[in-house]
Design a protein around this motif. Sequence first.
Motif, mmCIF file in Angstrom:
data_model
loop_
_atom_site.group_PDB
_atom_site.id
_atom_site.type_symbol
_atom_site.label_atom_id
_atom_site.label_comp_id
_atom_site.label_asym_id
_atom_site.label_seq_id
_atom_site.Cartn_x
_atom_site.Cartn_y
_atom_site.Cartn_z
ATOM 1 N N GLY A 169 0.673 -1.382 0.112
ATOM 2 C CA GLY A 169 0.001 -0.301 -0.055
ATOM 3 C C GLY A 169 0.669 1.327 0.022
ATOM 4 N N LEU A 170 1.855 1.125 0.757
ATOM 5 C CA LEU A 170 2.644 2.528 0.793
ATOM 6 C C LEU A 170 3.559 2.849 -0.565
ATOM 7 C CD1 LEU A 170 4.154 1.927 4.524
ATOM 8 C CD2 LEU A 170 2.652 3.618 3.606
ATOM 9 N N VAL A 171 3.969 1.770 -0.947
ATOM 10 C CA VAL A 171 4.561 1.816 -2.275
ATOM 11 C C VAL A 171 3.568 2.135 -3.427
ATOM 12 C CG1 VAL A 171 5.772 0.430 -4.126
ATOM 13 C CG2 VAL A 171 6.579 -0.057 -1.500
ATOM 14 N N SER A 172 2.274 1.694 -3.604
ATOM 15 C CA SER A 172 1.452 2.197 -4.525
ATOM 16 C C SER A 172 1.152 3.593 -3.891
ATOM 17 C CB SER A 172 0.254 1.452 -4.133
ATOM 18 O OG SER A 172 0.214 0.062 -4.394
ATOM 19 N N ALA A 173 1.337 4.112 -3.025
ATOM 20 C CA ALA A 173 0.986 5.257 -2.515
ATOM 21 C C ALA A 173 1.972 6.301 -3.368
ATOM 22 C CB ALA A 173 0.963 5.684 -1.139
ATOM 23 N N VAL A 174 3.129 5.804 -3.297
ATOM 24 C CA VAL A 174 4.577 6.599 -3.829
ATOM 25 C C VAL A 174 4.185 6.605 -5.383
ATOM 26 C CG1 VAL A 174 6.988 6.612 -4.282
ATOM 27 C CG2 VAL A 174 5.956 5.956 -2.236
ATOM 28 N N TYR A 175 4.062 5.486 -5.979
ATOM 29 C CA TYR A 175 3.415 5.410 -7.648
ATOM 30 C C TYR A 175 2.458 6.358 -7.977
ATOM 31 C CZ TYR A 175 6.967 1.954 -8.722
ATOM 32 O OH TYR A 175 8.218 1.070 -9.164
ATOM 33 N N CYS A 176 1.333 6.215 -7.130
ATOM 34 C CA CYS A 176 0.151 7.133 -7.375
ATOM 35 C C CYS A 176 0.576 8.536 -7.601
ATOM 36 C CB CYS A 176 -0.672 6.747 -6.626
ATOM 37 S SG CYS A 176 -2.368 7.529 -6.844
ATOM 38 N N SER A 177 1.463 8.946 -6.521
ATOM 39 C CA SER A 177 1.845 10.459 -6.480
ATOM 40 C C SER A 177 2.762 10.796 -7.669
ATOM 41 C CB SER A 177 2.603 10.685 -5.107
ATOM 42 O OG SER A 177 1.645 10.455 -4.235
#
Length: 339
Positions: A169-177
Amino acid sequence: MADPTNALFSAFAFIGFIITLIPLPWHLEAWNSGTCYFMIWTSLGCLNQFINSIIWRGNALNSAPVWCDISTRLTLGVSVAIPAASLCINRRLYQIAKIHAVVVTRADKRRAIFIDSILCFLIPVLVMALYYVVQGHRFDIFEDVGCYPVVYDTLLSYFLINMWPLIFGLVSAVYCSLSIYSFSKRRASFNEFMTSNKSITVSRYFRLMALAMTDLLCTVPFALYSIWLNASVGVQKWVSWSDTHFDFSRVDQFPSVLWHLDQRTVVSIELTRWLLPVCAILFFLYFGFASEARRHYRVFFYVIAKPFGIKPPTKKPSGSAAGYASFTPVSVSWTNHCL
């Protein structure tokens, strides 16, 4: 007595199992491996919960022990695989948003599928295998819910089992940003890529972005809540392998009236299982009514209706063909009109 809301859950779980797979064929054609893994794992999770809710409706009997061994591992695998699939979707969206070259080769697509398969298949299977290390006893059975995995709450269990959804979830948040930032900086290149790319349209891109962001808003808070809930009970000290697996074949059975007495257990169990049908329904709302979906529904309808004499309407001819068609016999013109 069975909980009447369990029948409602069974219906939603079965619907989720079906509708999540509907857009699968055209996403396979487009090589959208992360999205395909999301659909497959969500559908499997809904099917697993549906079967459990039917078998253990109104009872907590140990009537299908082999199925429970499979079901509990599948529950853990799904809890890791769906956040991993969301990560793969966000990763692909970022790669599209930052694209410099319009051409994407077949080798690039194969490489992306290979990486997605490691994240969405290999890691969940590895977690299912590592579950045995921290498995306190065989499984639990909750009335109306079914089989449930038993993770012995030691520090080791957080590294082997509990951390994966949060990390993904945290890595996804980085990619999303990064996707949002890259899109805003390279809008012209993005539009050029979309014009030449057949595997993803602008509409599908933003629907994938909406799905990934929705899943992101659920994954991180739920993962943090799950870790907090487990830790609040008290993290046990790892003593030894034999201590962790003492009386391993035990199966604890909990009637509905008993497990409903603990509010934390109720929230944890109900939230865990209802999230799967919700994921399935949200996915279908994003992709089940898109233009490509309606086109496939139309084709499927006429394939089914063909034996009954119902065929798709033909397009009206134009140009010289139209002039030729005007001299056809009345009976043929009438037939063409009915077609």
